[in-house]
Design an enzyme around this catalytic site. Structure first.
Site, PDB file in Angstrom:
ATOM      1  N   ASP A   9      -4.453  69.616 -22.749  1.00  0.00           N
ATOM      2  CA  ASP A   9      -3.194  69.339 -23.447  1.00  0.00           C
ATOM      3  C   ASP A   9      -3.529  68.693 -24.783  1.00  0.00           C
ATOM      4  OD1 ASP A   9      -0.563  68.366 -24.216  1.00  0.00           O
ATOM      5  OD2 ASP A   9       0.001  68.683 -22.115  1.00  0.00           O
ATOM      6  N   ASP A  10      -2.757  69.054 -25.817  1.00  0.00           N
ATOM      7  CA  ASP A  10      -3.024  68.490 -27.143  1.00  0.00           C
ATOM      8  C   ASP A  10      -2.397  67.112 -27.312  1.00  0.00           C
ATOM      9  OD1 ASP A  10      -0.558  69.808 -26.935  1.00  0.00           O
ATOM     10  OD2 ASP A  10      -0.351  69.841 -29.119  1.00  0.00           O
ATOM     11  N   ASP A  53      -1.800  73.408 -20.674  1.00  0.00           N
ATOM     12  CA  ASP A  53      -0.581  73.286 -21.459  1.00  0.00           C
ATOM     13  C   ASP A  53      -0.349  74.593 -22.223  1.00  0.00           C
ATOM     14  OD1 ASP A  53       1.571  72.171 -22.835  1.00  0.00           O
ATOM     15  OD2 ASP A  53       0.271  71.439 -24.448  1.00  0.00           O
ATOM     16  N   MET A  55       1.906  74.995 -25.090  1.00  0.00           N
ATOM     17  CA  MET A  55       2.032  74.797 -26.541  1.00  0.00           C
ATOM     18  C   MET A  55       0.876  73.967 -27.079  1.00  0.00           C
ATOM     19  SD  MET A  55       5.087  75.883 -27.777  1.00  0.00           S
ATOM     20  CE  MET A  55       5.805  74.673 -28.883  1.00  0.00           C
ATOM     21  N   ASP A 330     -29.201  72.941  20.048  1.00  0.00           N
ATOM     22  CA  ASP A 330     -30.079  73.633  20.992  1.00  0.00           C
ATOM     23  C   ASP A 330     -29.583  73.357  22.404  1.00  0.00           C
ATOM     24  OD1 ASP A 330     -33.418  74.464  21.127  1.00  0.00           O
ATOM     25  OD2 ASP A 330     -32.428  73.671  22.930  1.00  0.00           O
ATOM     26  N   ASN A 338     -32.136  81.271  32.655  1.00  0.00           N
ATOM     27  CA  ASN A 338     -32.896  82.517  32.797  1.00  0.00           C
ATOM     28  C   ASN A 338     -33.618  82.561  34.133  1.00  0.00           C
ATOM     29  OD1 ASN A 338     -32.244  83.691  30.367  1.00  0.00           O
ATOM     30  ND2 ASN A 338     -33.994  82.823  29.277  1.00  0.00           N
ATOM     31  N   ASP A 347     -28.237  85.683  28.433  1.00  0.00           N
ATOM     32  CA  ASP A 347     -27.626  86.281  27.240  1.00  0.00           C
ATOM     33  C   ASP A 347     -26.117  85.999  27.184  1.00  0.00           C
ATOM     34  OD1 ASP A 347     -30.018  87.263  26.466  1.00  0.00           O
ATOM     35  OD2 ASP A 347     -29.553  89.390  26.792  1.00  0.00           O
ATOM     36  N   GLU A 373     -32.260  79.926  21.543  1.00  0.00           N
ATOM     37  CA  GLU A 373     -31.039  79.221  21.941  1.00  0.00           C
ATOM     38  C   GLU A 373     -30.753  78.069  20.983  1.00  0.00           C
ATOM     39  OE1 GLU A 373     -34.001  77.207  22.687  1.00  0.00           O
ATOM     40  OE2 GLU A 373     -32.781  76.219  24.220  1.00  0.00           O
TER      41      GLU A 373
END
Ligand code: GH3
Ligand code: MG
Ligand code: MG
Length: 458
Positions: A9-10, A53, A55, A330, A338, A347, A373
Site C-alpha cells: 500500500d502506498d 492495494d 490505487m 517401528d 510372521n 503383510d 516394518e
C-alpha cells in the site's frame, strides 16, 4: 499455521494498521509501498500471501497483480485485492488480472482473517504438491512441467441451499455459467441430496425461515463422506453471531447479502481449488508414476522417494524458516507375527498399520514405508509439540486397535515405538534429521517399547 504475508500500500498508515492486525494473529509481515517494490520483495522473500492495494501511483494494483500472475516463480502465490467498498468495476478488473480474492476498505477483521486463513491453507497444500512434483521430476519419473496440481475448476459440482427462491435462482444462474449447480429450495431434502451426490462445494443460507442453516451445515460437516466438502455460508451483514458461530464451526467461508456475484465467484473458485489440491495430495499419485515411488504392499511412498523428498523439504523449510518434524516408527516384536501366523498375515498387519498412520495424519503430511516394518511421517510446517502429540495419538491408536486378519485368530493386537525429531534452523540436513529420529526410536525400543521418544535437537 505460520505464514509470511506481504502488505502492499502506498499509504503508510494503511500498511501499519494491517501489519499490526496480522502481527497480532502471529503472522509474519513484510511490506512494500508500491508495485515495483512488491515484485522485488516477492522475488526475495517468497511470501505466502499478498494483500495488494488497488490505487497506487506508478504501477497500480491491477498491473502488479498481472505481473505476479504472469511470472512462473510467483504465480502460485494468492493475491487479495484491497478495494474501496463501492468499486464493483475494480472487482471485475481484479479478477481479470488474476486476483484470488477481494477485501473491501475499511477492512473488517473477521473478513480479513477468514480469507487469509483460507488462502494460506490453500497455498500450503499447493506448495506441498509443487514440491512433490519437483521430487518426481528429480527422480526422472515425471517430466518437468507435467503437473499434478491444476487451477482447473471446470466440471465442479455445487449444491446451493436457500429457501429464498428468488435469491437462489439468481445465484444458481451466476454459478451455472461456470459449474454444475444443484439448487435446492427445500432445505429438509438438502441433507439427503448432499449425501447421495458427489459435490465439490456446498453453499448454505443461514437466513432460512424454517430451518437453521448452521445446523444443516454442522450435520453436513459431521458426515463421514462430506467432511472434506467445503461449505460457504450466506449471512445477513448484521448477523455477527451467525457469522462468528459458522466460522468457529469450521465453515470455510462466507458471503454477505446482497451477494456480490464477482466476490462469490472468487470465493467459490478458491474453495474448489483447495479441495482439488487436497484430493490430489490424498490420492498418493495413483497415476502411472506411482509404481516407481510407492511401495507395492502398502501403497505408501517408498524409501527412495522419501529420501529425495526429505532433502527438498529440509532445504525449503530452512530457506523459509518454517518448522518441519519427522517421526519414525517401528512395530514392536513384529517378527513374532510372521513366526506365529505366517508371512501373509504379517503383510496384512503391515497394510492395516499403514492405514492407521495415514488416517491419523494430515493430507500434507507425507507417509512413507521406510523398510520392512518401519514407517516415516514427514510433517511440513509442524513444530515439535504438535508432532509429538500426533506421535502419541498414533501410538495410542495402535495400542488399542486390533488389526483384523484373515487367520482364524481374527485379530492381532500390537504396539509401535516412535522416535521424533524436528528441524534445527541453526543448520540441519535430511540425513541428520532422520538420524536423530532413528536414535530416539532406538531409545524407545530400549526403554521398553510402546513409547514415543523425542530426539535431542542437535
Ligand atoms: P523390535 O520390537 O525390536 O522392532 O522387534 P521386531 O521383531 O519387530 O524386529 P526385527 O527387526 O527383529 O524383525 C522385523 C521382521 O519384519 C523381520 C522380517 O522378516 C519382517 N519383515 C520385513 N519386511 C516384511 C514384509 O514385507 N512382510 C512381512 N510379513 N514381514 C516382513
Ligand atoms: Mg493507495
Ligand atoms: Mg520391529
Amino acid at each position: 499455521m505460520t505464514a509470511l504475508i506481504l502488505v502492499v500500500d502506498d499509504v503508510p498508515a494503511n500498511v501499519k494498521l494491517l501489519e499490526a492486525k496480522l502481527n497480532n494473529e502471529y503472522y509474519d509481515v513484510v511490506t512494500a509501498k508500491d508495485g515495483f517494490e512488491a515484485l522485488a520483495v516477492m522475488k526475495e522473500r517468497h511470501p505466502d500471501l499478498v494483500l495488494l492495494d488497488v490505487m497506487m501511483p506508478g504501477m497500480d494494483g491491477f498491473e502488479t497483480c498481472k505481473k505476479i500472475k504472469e511470472d512462473e516463480s510467483m504465480s502460485h502465490t494468492p493475491v487479495v485485492m484491497v478495494t474501496a467498498l463501492t468499486d464493483v468495476q475494480d472487482r471485475i478488473r481484479g479478477l481479470d488480472a488474476g486476483a484470488d480474492d477481494f477485501l473491501t476498505k475499511p477492512i473488517n477483521d473477521t473478513a480479513l482473517f477468514a480469507r487469509v486463513k483460507s488462502l494460506i491453507r490453500m497455498k500450503g497444500l499447493l506448495d506441498e504438491l509443487r514440491l512433490r512434483d519437483k521430487t518426481g521430476s528429480q527422480m526422472g519419473i515425471l517430466d518437468e512441467g507435467q503437473n499434478s496440481f491444476t487451477s482447473d475448476v471446470s466440471g465442479a459440482r455445487i449444491l446451493v441451499v436457500d429457501d429464498d427462491s428468488v435469491q437462489l435462482k439468481r445465484l444458481a444462474q451466476v454459478l451455472g455459467a461456470h459449474y454444475q449447480v444443484e439448487a435446492v429450495d427445500q432445505p429438509e431434502s438438502a441433507q439427503n441430496i448432499a449425501e447421495a451426490n458427489d459435490f465439490d462445494l456446498v453453499i448454505v443460507s443461514t437466513m432460512m425461515t424454517d430451518m437453521d442453516g448452521l445446523r444443516l451445515a454442522s450435520h453436513l460437516k459431521s458426515h463421514e463422506n462430506l467432511r472434506h466438502v467445503p461449505i460457504i455460508m450466506i449471512v445477513d451483514e448484521d448477523d455477527e453471531r451467525a457469522l462468528l458461530k459458522g466460522l468457529e464451526m469450521g465453515l470455510n467461508d462466507y458471503l454477505v447479502t446482497p451477494v456480490d456475484h464477482n466476490e462469490m465467484l472468487a470465493r467459490v473458485k478458491t474453495q474448489i481449488r483447495r479441495k482439488r489440491f487436497q484430493e490430489a495430495l490424498k490420492s498418493n499419485y495413483k497415476q502411472s508414476i506411482s509404481m516407481a515411488i510407492t511401495d507395492g504392499l502398502t501403497g505408501l511412498y517408498n524409501r527412495h522417494y522419501l529420501n529425495t523428498h526429505l532433502n527438498n523439504m529440509v532445504r525449503e523449510s530452512l530457506a523459509k524458516n518454517k518448522p518441519l518434524s519427522l517421526l519414525i516408527m517401528d512395530m514392536d516384536h513384529f517378527k513374532q507375527v510372521n513366526d506365529t501366523y505366517g508371512h501373509d498375515v504379517g503383510d496384512q498387519v503391515l497394510q492395516a498399520l499403514s492405514k492407521v498412520i495415514v488416517n491419523a495424519t494430515r493430507g500434507s503430511d507425507l507417509v512413507a514405508r521406510f523398510g520392512g516394518e518401519e514407517f516415516v511421517v514427514l510433517m511440513p510446517e509442524t513444530d515439535f509439540k504438535p508432532a509429538l502429540d500426533a506421535a502419541e495419538r498414533i501410538r495410542r491408536t495402535v495400542e488399542k486397535t486390533p488389526f483384523v486378519v484373515t487367520h482364524e485368530v481374527g485379530q492381532i493386537l500390537k504396539t509401535i515405538s516412535i522416535g521424533a525429531s524436528t528441524l534445527n534452523h541453526m543448520g540441519d540436513s535430511g540425513e541428520a534429521l532422520l538420524k536423530r529420529a532413528d536414535t530416539a526410536l532406538y531409545q524407545a525400543k530400549n526403554g521398553g517399547r510402546n513409547k514415543v521418544v523425542a530426539a535431542e535437537n542437535v
